[in-house]
Design a protein around this motif. Structure first.
Motif, mmCIF file in Angstrom:
data_model
loop_
_atom_site.group_PDB
_atom_site.id
_atom_site.type_symbol
_atom_site.label_atom_id
_atom_site.label_comp_id
_atom_site.label_asym_id
_atom_site.label_seq_id
_atom_site.Cartn_x
_atom_site.Cartn_y
_atom_site.Cartn_z
ATOM 1 N N ILE A 1 22.366 -22.612 12.832
ATOM 2 C CA ILE A 1 21.675 -22.927 14.040
ATOM 3 C C ILE A 1 21.309 -21.721 13.916
ATOM 4 O O ILE A 1 21.776 -20.493 14.286
ATOM 5 N N GLY A 2 19.763 -21.180 14.198
ATOM 6 C CA GLY A 2 18.882 -19.906 14.612
ATOM 7 C C GLY A 2 18.301 -20.366 16.442
ATOM 8 O O GLY A 2 17.956 -21.559 16.493
ATOM 9 N N ALA A 3 18.293 -20.173 17.334
ATOM 10 C CA ALA A 3 17.379 -20.149 18.628
ATOM 11 C C ALA A 3 16.907 -18.710 19.252
ATOM 12 O O ALA A 3 17.058 -17.635 18.624
ATOM 13 N N PHE A 4 15.325 -18.919 19.465
ATOM 14 C CA PHE A 4 14.639 -18.029 20.364
ATOM 15 C C PHE A 4 14.352 -18.534 21.002
ATOM 16 O O PHE A 4 13.668 -18.915 21.850
ATOM 17 N N LYS B 1 7.113 -18.546 32.236
ATOM 18 C CA LYS B 1 7.258 -19.827 31.465
ATOM 19 C C LYS B 1 8.738 -19.937 30.590
ATOM 20 O O LYS B 1 8.534 -18.531 30.068
ATOM 21 N N LEU B 2 9.682 -19.980 30.124
ATOM 22 C CA LEU B 2 10.747 -19.613 29.665
ATOM 23 C C LEU B 2 10.486 -20.318 28.201
ATOM 24 O O LEU B 2 10.266 -21.738 28.346
ATOM 25 N N SER B 3 10.039 -20.391 27.032
ATOM 26 C CA SER B 3 9.712 -21.138 25.599
ATOM 27 C C SER B 3 11.630 -20.958 24.897
ATOM 28 O O SER B 3 11.821 -20.032 25.526
ATOM 29 N N LEU B 4 11.898 -22.195 24.144
ATOM 30 C CA LEU B 4 12.342 -21.502 23.194
ATOM 31 C C LEU B 4 12.049 -22.699 22.435
ATOM 32 O O LEU B 4 11.645 -23.653 21.467
ATOM 33 N N THR B 5 12.120 -22.095 21.003
ATOM 34 C CA THR B 5 12.503 -22.957 19.771
ATOM 35 C C THR B 5 13.904 -22.263 18.967
ATOM 36 O O THR B 5 14.766 -21.340 18.796
ATOM 37 N N LEU C 1 15.522 -28.016 9.845
ATOM 38 C CA LEU C 1 14.506 -29.135 11.471
ATOM 39 C C LEU C 1 14.279 -27.810 11.897
ATOM 40 O O LEU C 1 15.368 -26.967 12.594
ATOM 41 N N ARG C 2 12.804 -27.673 12.572
ATOM 42 C CA ARG C 2 12.537 -26.948 14.147
ATOM 43 C C ARG C 2 12.684 -27.493 14.760
ATOM 44 O O ARG C 2 11.336 -28.812 14.367
ATOM 45 N N ALA C 3 12.847 -27.312 16.105
ATOM 46 C CA ALA C 3 12.127 -27.521 17.708
ATOM 47 C C ALA C 3 11.206 -26.787 18.722
ATOM 48 O O ALA C 3 12.479 -25.611 17.780
ATOM 49 N N GLN C 4 11.367 -26.873 19.278
ATOM 50 C CA GLN C 4 10.391 -25.947 20.379
ATOM 51 C C GLN C 4 9.779 -27.042 21.934
ATOM 52 O O GLN C 4 9.845 -27.746 21.295
ATOM 53 N N GLY C 5 10.315 -26.176 22.468
ATOM 54 C CA GLY C 5 10.116 -26.864 24.049
ATOM 55 C C GLY C 5 9.732 -25.415 24.652
ATOM 56 O O GLY C 5 10.103 -24.456 24.897
ATOM 57 N N GLU C 6 9.001 -25.882 26.892
ATOM 58 C CA GLU C 6 8.790 -25.074 27.139
ATOM 59 C C GLU C 6 9.524 -25.656 28.485
ATOM 60 O O GLU C 6 9.236 -26.495 28.515
ATOM 61 N N ALA C 7 9.704 -24.701 29.558
ATOM 62 C CA ALA C 7 10.531 -25.311 31.238
ATOM 63 C C ALA C 7 10.184 -24.127 31.846
ATOM 64 O O ALA C 7 10.124 -22.596 31.356
ATOM 65 N N ALA D 1 17.781 -29.365 21.533
ATOM 66 C CA ALA D 1 18.850 -29.700 21.231
ATOM 67 C C ALA D 1 18.802 -31.148 20.455
ATOM 68 O O ALA D 1 19.501 -31.649 19.286
ATOM 69 N N GLU D 2 18.125 -32.075 21.720
ATOM 70 C CA GLU D 2 18.087 -32.962 21.798
ATOM 71 C C GLU D 2 17.070 -33.684 20.836
ATOM 72 O O GLU D 2 16.975 -34.988 19.871
ATOM 73 N N LYS D 3 15.809 -32.630 20.468
ATOM 74 C CA LYS D 3 14.545 -32.879 19.369
ATOM 75 C C LYS D 3 15.035 -32.623 17.982
ATOM 76 O O LYS D 3 15.215 -33.449 17.503
ATOM 77 N N LEU D 4 16.045 -31.864 18.308
ATOM 78 C CA LEU D 4 16.601 -31.117 16.654
ATOM 79 C C LEU D 4 17.748 -32.272 16.263
ATOM 80 O O LEU D 4 17.565 -33.068 15.177
ATOM 81 N N LEU D 5 18.460 -33.062 17.418
ATOM 82 C CA LEU D 5 19.636 -34.146 16.957
ATOM 83 C C LEU D 5 18.625 -35.289 16.907
ATOM 84 O O LEU D 5 18.602 -35.621 15.489
ATOM 85 N N ALA D 6 17.099 -35.612 17.330
ATOM 86 C CA ALA D 6 16.169 -37.187 16.658
ATOM 87 C C ALA D 6 15.683 -36.619 15.301
ATOM 88 O O ALA D 6 15.486 -37.743 14.677
ATOM 89 N N LEU D 7 15.697 -35.097 15.016
ATOM 90 C CA LEU D 7 15.147 -34.860 13.882
ATOM 91 C C LEU D 7 15.819 -35.013 12.749
ATOM 92 O O LEU D 7 15.146 -35.155 11.336
ATOM 93 N N GLY D 8 16.776 -35.128 12.346
ATOM 94 C CA GLY D 8 17.417 -35.545 11.731
ATOM 95 C C GLY D 8 18.546 -34.429 11.714
ATOM 96 O O GLY D 8 19.947 -34.431 11.150
ATOM 97 N N GLY D 9 18.952 -33.750 13.494
ATOM 98 C CA GLY D 9 20.163 -32.321 13.209
ATOM 99 C C GLY D 9 21.018 -33.314 12.979
ATOM 100 O O GLY D 9 21.899 -32.279 12.860
#
Length: 309
Positions: A245-248, A255-259, A271-277, A290-298
């Protein structure tokens, strides 16, 4: 405020550099206090002949220091945040996350070649499943070799084990003053870093209001938000050393972004996902990505990795 603060650290050169840096920052802010250093070896420092993923134990580099805190033998401990489990022992908390240095992975090659210039079948040393999976996804011809030990030991193994290159956390290499050895900081589109990589964290007893107040002076709000998001993601995925698992996370324009990525061990799937909040929703952002990654097949990848398929 008590006059003498006892600080715990692992006894590696990098850990000592980081701990002394924290002590210096606090000493500047509080010249009236004295800081005493206590060092110890952790389980992870002693078991150098086994790959981290095979030891299968969280807190490899923190447990002994945490026990010393619980026993009131030390007042706080300095860690690389990437070494800290997402669930801390009861009664302990992260009192400060310091400003992050370069979060990336550094490629050190024997002849200064960059990643895409390494020869076919290049032998690369790394102790990380996360790095292995992403590098194999980028170039399946790479031969990844397990590499353990402190920074000095790993650098020696570049020559002694006939490796073409090794990969280390860039922040550690830079803190030791070895920037000129770096051939390349591996781009994030090739290899996302470990959760918390590049950040120094200070752990203390949750009930110790004096020390917690003291540590607020070295807290870096943006780094805390970014790493809170990363750690929330890791906790939600229930990942550890055994899962790639990798993340930044990063604060840009308030704004906080996460990939983040989840990969299988051979790198055939990344599998790669990102979001902003908003910055104050760091933990929620981590869970969302994390939920996006799980939904993609994680979910399937994580099940396969954990079951050893």
């Amino acid at each position: 405020m008590r006059r003498n603060i006892i600080v715990g650290s692992r006894d590696s050169a990098l850990a000592l550099w980081q701990t002394r840096w924290v002590m210096e920052q606090l000493q500047k802010q509080h010249p009236e206090l004295t800081f005493e250093l206590v060092t110890m070896k952790t389980k992870g420092d002693k078991m150098l002949d086994v790959a981290l993923a095979k030891i299968g134990d969280k807190g490899l580099f923190t447990k002994e220091l945490e026990f010393a805190m619980q026993q009131r033998e030390i007042d706080f401990a300095v860690h690389s945040l990437k070494d800290m489990p997402t669930a801390l022992p009861e009664g302990l908390t992260i009192g400060a996350v310091c400003k992050r240095d370069n979060p990336g992975d550094a490629l050190i090659s024997k002849d200064g070649r960059k990643l895409d210039q390494l020869p076919q079948g290049a032998r690369i040393g790394t102790s990380s499943l996360r790095r292995c999976a992403q590098l194999l996804h980028y170039r399946p011809d790479f031969q990844l070799q397990s590499l353990r030990g402190n920074l000095n030991t790993r650098l020696k193994k570049l020559a002694s084990e006939q490796l073409d290159a090794i990969i280390l956390a860039a922040a550690g290499v830079m803190r030791m003053g070895w920037e000129d050895m770096i051939a390349e900081i591996i781009p994030f589109n090739v290899c996302l870093p470990a959760v918390g990589q590049g950040a120094i964290a200070v752990e203390c007893r949750a009930e110790d209001e004096e020390v917690r107040t003291l540590l607020q002076g070295i807290e870096h709000t943006e780094t805390r938000a970014a790493t809170d998001a990363e750690r929330a993601l890791l906790r939600h995925l229930e990942g550890g050393c055994q899962v790639p698992i990798g993340a930044f996370g990063e604060v840009v324009n308030k704004k906080l972004s996460l990939t983040a990525i989840v990969a299988n061990l051979d790198g055939s799937q990344v599998l790669r996902a990102q979001g902003e909040a908003p910055v104050e929703q760091a933990k929620e952002l981590g869970i969302d990505v994390a939920e996006k990654l799980l939904a993609l097949g994680g979910k399937r990848i994580l099940e396969q990795v954990r079951s050893g398929e």
